[in-house]
Design a protein around this motif. Structure first.
Motif, PDB file in Angstrom:
ATOM      1  N   LYS A  45       0.825  -1.205   0.000  1.00  0.00           N
ATOM      2  CA  LYS A  45       0.000   0.000   0.000  1.00  0.00           C
ATOM      3  C   LYS A  45       0.864   1.262   0.000  1.00  0.00           C
ATOM      4  N   VAL A  46       0.650   2.074  -1.041  1.00  0.00           N
ATOM      5  CA  VAL A  46       1.404   3.304  -1.227  1.00  0.00           C
ATOM      6  C   VAL A  46       0.417   4.455  -1.352  1.00  0.00           C
ATOM      7  N   VAL A  47       0.670   5.542  -0.626  1.00  0.00           N
ATOM      8  CA  VAL A  47      -0.193   6.724  -0.649  1.00  0.00           C
ATOM      9  C   VAL A  47       0.466   7.791  -1.527  1.00  0.00           C
ATOM     10  N   ALA A  48      -0.369   8.520  -2.291  1.00  0.00           N
ATOM     11  CA  ALA A  48       0.142   9.549  -3.202  1.00  0.00           C
ATOM     12  C   ALA A  48      -0.515  10.881  -2.906  1.00  0.00           C
ATOM     13  N   PHE A  49       0.241  11.967  -3.135  1.00  0.00           N
ATOM     14  CA  PHE A  49      -0.299  13.318  -3.018  1.00  0.00           C
ATOM     15  C   PHE A  49       0.376  14.197  -4.062  1.00  0.00           C
ATOM     16  N   GLY A  50      -0.416  15.093  -4.683  1.00  0.00           N
ATOM     17  CA  GLY A  50       0.169  16.033  -5.636  1.00  0.00           C
ATOM     18  C   GLY A  50      -0.867  16.989  -6.165  1.00  0.00           C
ATOM     19  N   LEU A  51      -0.456  17.793  -7.137  1.00  0.00           N
ATOM     20  CA  LEU A  51      -1.398  18.684  -7.798  1.00  0.00           C
ATOM     21  C   LEU A  51      -2.431  17.855  -8.541  1.00  0.00           C
ATOM     22  N   GLY A  52      -3.692  18.284  -8.501  1.00  0.00           N
ATOM     23  CA  GLY A  52      -4.764  17.481  -9.074  1.00  0.00           C
ATOM     24  C   GLY A  52      -5.387  18.098 -10.298  1.00  0.00           C
ATOM     25  N   VAL A 112       3.961  14.723  -7.974  1.00  0.00           N
ATOM     26  CA  VAL A 112       3.346  13.824  -6.999  1.00  0.00           C
ATOM     27  C   VAL A 112       4.430  13.238  -6.113  1.00  0.00           C
ATOM     28  N   THR A 113       4.087  12.998  -4.861  1.00  0.00           N
ATOM     29  CA  THR A 113       5.013  12.332  -3.950  1.00  0.00           C
ATOM     30  C   THR A 113       4.326  11.124  -3.328  1.00  0.00           C
ATOM     31  N   PHE A 114       5.119  10.117  -2.945  1.00  0.00           N
ATOM     32  CA  PHE A 114       4.589   8.845  -2.466  1.00  0.00           C
ATOM     33  C   PHE A 114       5.184   8.485  -1.108  1.00  0.00           C
ATOM     34  N   ARG A 115       4.405   7.744  -0.321  1.00  0.00           N
ATOM     35  CA  ARG A 115       4.879   7.183   0.942  1.00  0.00           C
ATOM     36  C   ARG A 115       4.210   5.822   1.154  1.00  0.00           C
ATOM     37  N   LEU A 116       4.874   4.990   1.954  1.00  0.00           N
ATOM     38  CA  LEU A 116       4.251   3.745   2.381  1.00  0.00           C
ATOM     39  C   LEU A 116       3.131   4.030   3.365  1.00  0.00           C
ATOM     40  N   ALA A 117       2.029   3.300   3.240  1.00  0.00           N
ATOM     41  CA  ALA A 117       0.972   3.346   4.250  1.00  0.00           C
ATOM     42  C   ALA A 117       1.249   2.239   5.272  1.00  0.00           C
ATOM     43  N   PRO A 118       0.903   2.467   6.552  1.00  0.00           N
ATOM     44  CA  PRO A 118       0.248   3.655   7.086  1.00  0.00           C
ATOM     45  C   PRO A 118       1.236   4.775   7.377  1.00  0.00           C
ATOM     46  N   LEU A 119       0.709   5.999   7.434  1.00  0.00           N
ATOM     47  CA  LEU A 119       1.511   7.184   7.701  1.00  0.00           C
ATOM     48  C   LEU A 119       1.184   7.743   9.078  1.00  0.00           C
ATOM     49  N   ASP A 175      -5.184  25.265   4.035  1.00  0.00           N
ATOM     50  CA  ASP A 175      -5.045  24.637   5.345  1.00  0.00           C
ATOM     51  C   ASP A 175      -4.232  23.353   5.180  1.00  0.00           C
ATOM     52  N   LEU A 176      -2.931  23.445   5.419  1.00  0.00           N
ATOM     53  CA  LEU A 176      -2.045  22.302   5.206  1.00  0.00           C
ATOM     54  C   LEU A 176      -2.358  21.169   6.169  1.00  0.00           C
ATOM     55  N   ASP A 177      -2.768  21.509   7.380  1.00  0.00           N
ATOM     56  CA  ASP A 177      -3.104  20.466   8.352  1.00  0.00           C
ATOM     57  C   ASP A 177      -4.327  19.679   7.908  1.00  0.00           C
ATOM     58  N   ALA A 178      -5.306  20.385   7.315  1.00  0.00           N
ATOM     59  CA  ALA A 178      -6.501  19.690   6.826  1.00  0.00           C
ATOM     60  C   ALA A 178      -6.128  18.733   5.690  1.00  0.00           C
ATOM     61  N   LEU A 179      -5.248  19.184   4.789  1.00  0.00           N
ATOM     62  CA  LEU A 179      -4.798  18.324   3.700  1.00  0.00           C
ATOM     63  C   LEU A 179      -4.061  17.103   4.235  1.00  0.00           C
ATOM     64  N   ALA A 180      -3.147  17.347   5.182  1.00  0.00           N
ATOM     65  CA  ALA A 180      -2.408  16.228   5.777  1.00  0.00           C
ATOM     66  C   ALA A 180      -3.366  15.264   6.462  1.00  0.00           C
ATOM     67  N   GLY A 181      -4.419  15.815   7.064  1.00  0.00           N
ATOM     68  CA  GLY A 181      -5.411  14.963   7.717  1.00  0.00           C
ATOM     69  C   GLY A 181      -6.114  14.045   6.742  1.00  0.00           C
ATOM     70  N   VAL A 182      -6.442  14.551   5.543  1.00  0.00           N
ATOM     71  CA  VAL A 182      -7.075  13.717   4.517  1.00  0.00           C
ATOM     72  C   VAL A 182      -6.122  12.599   4.094  1.00  0.00           C
ATOM     73  N   ILE A 183      -4.849  12.937   3.903  1.00  0.00           N
ATOM     74  CA  ILE A 183      -3.855  11.928   3.508  1.00  0.00           C
ATOM     75  C   ILE A 183      -3.763  10.832   4.567  1.00  0.00           C
ATOM     76  N   ALA A 184      -3.702  11.236   5.836  1.00  0.00           N
ATOM     77  CA  ALA A 184      -3.585  10.265   6.929  1.00  0.00           C
ATOM     78  C   ALA A 184      -4.812   9.352   6.988  1.00  0.00           C
ATOM     79  N   LYS A 185      -5.994   9.913   6.724  1.00  0.00           N
ATOM     80  CA  LYS A 185      -7.217   9.103   6.756  1.00  0.00           C
ATOM     81  C   LYS A 185      -7.251   8.097   5.609  1.00  0.00           C
ATOM     82  N   VAL A 186      -6.827   8.522   4.430  1.00  0.00           N
ATOM     83  CA  VAL A 186      -6.749   7.598   3.296  1.00  0.00           C
ATOM     84  C   VAL A 186      -5.757   6.477   3.609  1.00  0.00           C
ATOM     85  N   SER A 187      -4.641   6.855   4.195  1.00  0.00           N
ATOM     86  CA  SER A 187      -3.624   5.875   4.575  1.00  0.00           C
ATOM     87  C   SER A 187      -4.194   4.834   5.528  1.00  0.00           C
TER      88      SER A 187
END
Length: 716
Positions: free
Chosen positions: A138-145, A155-162, A190-202
């Motif tokens: 499981k790999v999580v991605a984030f970038g311009l949409g 786009v940048t990638f990380r292993l889940a969970p984060l 709101d960078l924290d809100a964005l990070a929160g969405v990433i963490a929830k997807v993870s």
């Protein structure tokens, strides 16, 4: 993280699987998002035009109308999306048009209705997603949409969970991060809100591994928060094979017997020169290995004045390692005998397995090894060296320059390049290991051993793939807190055919996944073979910097400019010289020189100027690393420069001052000898290049940051 409703997600996924589907409809995707607190707009599912009108009027704002069909994944392509719909009448018209378009697009498509969704206005469009990578899981991605996602691929990638910190690093880690942070006076999101969405997807894809791909695109991010306007979720259709896992203690127990064997049997030992079994025997004996060596050959009584045995089962004592030097077809029977004997590790030199298309034979020997608990190195390798034991279990040339660098490679050719470089540069090694097909033992097994091996201070690995990327990352993250790991990754990761069915999957099909996740693991990635070898040679010699302030002292202005460019390319921070330090440097340089940074002492200066400025750079605690640019002159010849530099460093070290120092030497051929002399005195020095010494320093900094020794991760 807030509480989640796993039962709601389980209900949705079970229903989808029961219906034989591998994708969720948009309303089903919203239910999943709601269960994990992932913000989505108000919406409703309309099965008639009148329902579409009612839902639009209840929302009371402009809406987007989208086809809902498990058979139509790309809605826009099917004419299944109409945006900016205002009021009930417009919603009725949109409903009829969308359904008609969908039927024209696919007559057989099952249509569940039309999703009527509140339009999200304003903000920056980004993508948050997850995919199942064949190497890393499981790999999580984030970038311009939006429309930019596949054009810019930022786009940048990380292993889940984060964890939260890793999620935040993804938001700030894309090239366009300044856009999100309020570039040119724009309101930051709101960078924290964005990070929160990433963490929830993870967390979601970790909790439900059957989710193969997950797309939120676009997510509209603004100062008020982050809302996902479109959700796409795909499910696995086949169960993934479970990988064999060993505990750390199990790995160490066998790896210790492999690297520190009391006895080695050579299966296929030979008296005949030119045979692999002959070369292995010679290297073991002539290399000075002090343990028992048992030649195994059913047709010989003695080999190299040692009693030969018909079978490994005939050996009177225990056997820790069996080195195979027989043709592939004879391996299964001999490996079975090793299993019955209780041999701990098998070193499979023979080729003729999966690399030639004979996967069946490789699977057979893996099955035998698993049945008897034998760990296998290879097949299709040159063998391995472990110099603390004078162990040269290979058919290649012997090697005996001992040191603290362990090197591994999948390729035999690369292995020989490693051997030649190590010998030429006098880089002492603790181990050189061939991995070949990696049917069993792989990089994380070796890292587990090298992590606790007092004879190893740095590991460099050439790899074409990772058998178990997740296990490698977990081991590397632990290892790199103590010792640097350098990786040369050849080739690109390949995703399956289904990758193109989602933006995240398509984007994860290139080398960026490896790049980001190797960085997440804390390893230093080398761009090429020479860089891998130079990093391995240089990193153990450089002390760990105590901060980010780098200062260039140069005798040539042109070199100073190139060294500065190299610092920028390597992510190094050139120190802003404070006034008092500027004044201190100016006392030693001519009026037409330049303080600042680079500090240009000019080319005609005597040795005393080099000596004084280098000493000042070492003794001022605000300076954390030095880059020296030398220019060959008669006034200060190369060896004079090298000797005075080594002397000043030795004096500083005697006072407890030990900073990383690298040097670039420009001049006639004498600078080659001077560079070698500096290397011998722990100064990373190269002739004719400004890039290479700075690259090694940059690699040291990347490792130190990842290990938390400098920067934000440094413990108080």
């Amino acid at each position: 993280m807030a509480e989640v409703d796993k039962s709601a997600v389980r209900e949705v996924l079970d229903k989808v699987r029961a219906e034989g589907r591998d994708s969720l409809t948009a309303p089903e995707g919203k239910r999943v998002c709601d269960a994990y607190g992932i913000p989505t707009p108000r919406e409703g599912l309309a099965t008639t035009a009148d329902e579409a009108a009612r839902i639009a009027e209840e929302i009371g704002k402009p809406v987007a109308c989208k086809i809902v069909s498990p058979d139509i994944l790309h809605k826009t392509e099917a004419g299944g999306v109409i945006v900016g719909v205002s009021g009930g009448d417009a919603a009725r018209t949109a409903f009829d048009e969308i359904v008609a378009n969908a039927k024209r697009y696919s007559e057989s498509a099952s249509i569940a209705g039309v999703q009527v969704q509140e339009m999200v206005a304003g903000g920056q469009e980004v993508i948050v997603g997850a995919t199942t990578d064949g190497t890393f899981g499981k790999v999580v991605a984030f970038g311009l949409g939006g429309v930019l996602v596949e054009v810019l691929k930022d786009v940048t990638f990380r292993l889940a969970p984060l964890d939260d910190a890793e999620a935040r690093s993804m938001v700030t880690g894309i090239k366009a991060a300044e856009v999100l942070q309020g570039a040119r006076g724009a309101e930051p999101v709101d960078l924290d809100a964005l990070a929160g969405v990433i963490a929830k997807v993870s967390r979601l894809v970790t909790d439900f591994p059957e989710i193969s791909e997950f797309d939120l695109n676009p997510v509209f991010a603004s100062a008020a928060g982050a809302t996902a306007a479109d959700v796409r979720i795909l499910l696995e259709t086949e169960a993934r094979a479970e990988k064999v896992q060993y505990s750390q203690d199990e790995i160490l127990r066998v790896m210790d017997r492999l690297m520190n064997p009391r006895s080695v049997a050579v299966i296929g030992a030979s008296e005949q020169a030119g045979k692999i079994g002959n070369s292995v025997m010679k290297n073991l004996i002539n290399g000075g290995y002090a343990g028992e060596i048992y030649p195994i050959n059913p047709k010989a009584d003695t080999i190299m004045e040692r009693k030969a045995y018909k079978s490994v089962g005939d050996v009177p004592g225990d056997v820790d390692v069996a080195v195979f030097a027989v043709p592939a077809k004879f391996v299964p029977a001999s490996l079975t005998e090793c299993g019955e004997k209780g041999v701990a590790a098998a070193v499979m030199i023979p080729s003729g397995f999966a690399e030639t298309g004979n996967q069946e034979l490789q699977d057979e020997i893996v099955g035998i090894a698993n049945r008897y608990g034998i760990r296998m190195l290879g097949p299709n390798i040159y063998g391995y060296y472990y110099t603390p034991q004078n162990l040269c279990a290979t058919f290649c040339t012997p090697y005996d320059v001992k040191g603290g660098v362990a090197l591994t490679s999948q390729s035999g050719g690369i292995g020989m390049a490693i051997l030649g470089f190590a010998r030429t540069t006098k880089m002492g090694v603790s181990a050189i290991v061939g991995l070949g097909n990696k049917s069993d033992v792989d990089e994380d097994d070796l890292l587990t051993f090298f992590e606790q091996d007092d004879n190893t201070q740095c590991v460099a690995m050439h790899l074409e793939d990772l058998k178990d990327g997740r296990a490698f990352v977990e081991t590397a993250q632990r290892m790199t807190k103590k010792k640097p790991v350098v990786v040369l990754k050849a080739g690109r990761t390949a995703m399956g055919a289904r990758a193109a069915s989602s933006h995240t999957g398509a984007l994860a099909g290139d080398d960026k996944v490896y790049d980001d996740i190797l960085r997440q693991a804390g390893v230093v990635r080398a761009p090429g073979l020479n860089e891998m070898l130079e990093f391995a040679r240089g990193l153990p010699l450089l002390p760990t910097p105590k901060g980010e302030n780098v200062v260039i002292i140069t005798g040539a202005g042109g070199s100073g400019v190139l060294l500065s460019d190299a610092c920028v390319a390597e992510g190094l921070s050139l120190m802003d010289i404070p006034p008092d330090l500027d004044e201190a440097f100016r006392k030693f340089i001519p009026p037409f020189g330049a303080a600042g940074n680079p500090i240009d002492i000019t080319g005609g200066e005597p040795p005393s100027t080099y000596e004084a400025t280098i000493r000042l750079g070492l003794e001022d605690p605000r300076i954390h690393a030095l880059i020296l640019g030398y220019w060959h002159t008669i006034v200060t010849p190369p060896m004079v420069f090298a000797e005075l530099t080594a002397k000043v460093l030795a004096e500083a070290r005697a006072k407890g001052i030990d900073k990383p120092v690298v040097a670039s030497l420009a001049g006639d051929t004498e600078v080659e000898q001077a560079s070698e002399y500096l290397f011998e005195h722990r100064v990373i020095a190269y002739p004719y290049t400004t890039e290479k010494p700075v690259a090694v320093l940059g690699a040291k900094y990347r490792w130190a940051r990842a290990a938390g020794l400098i920067g934000e991760g440094r413990p108080e």
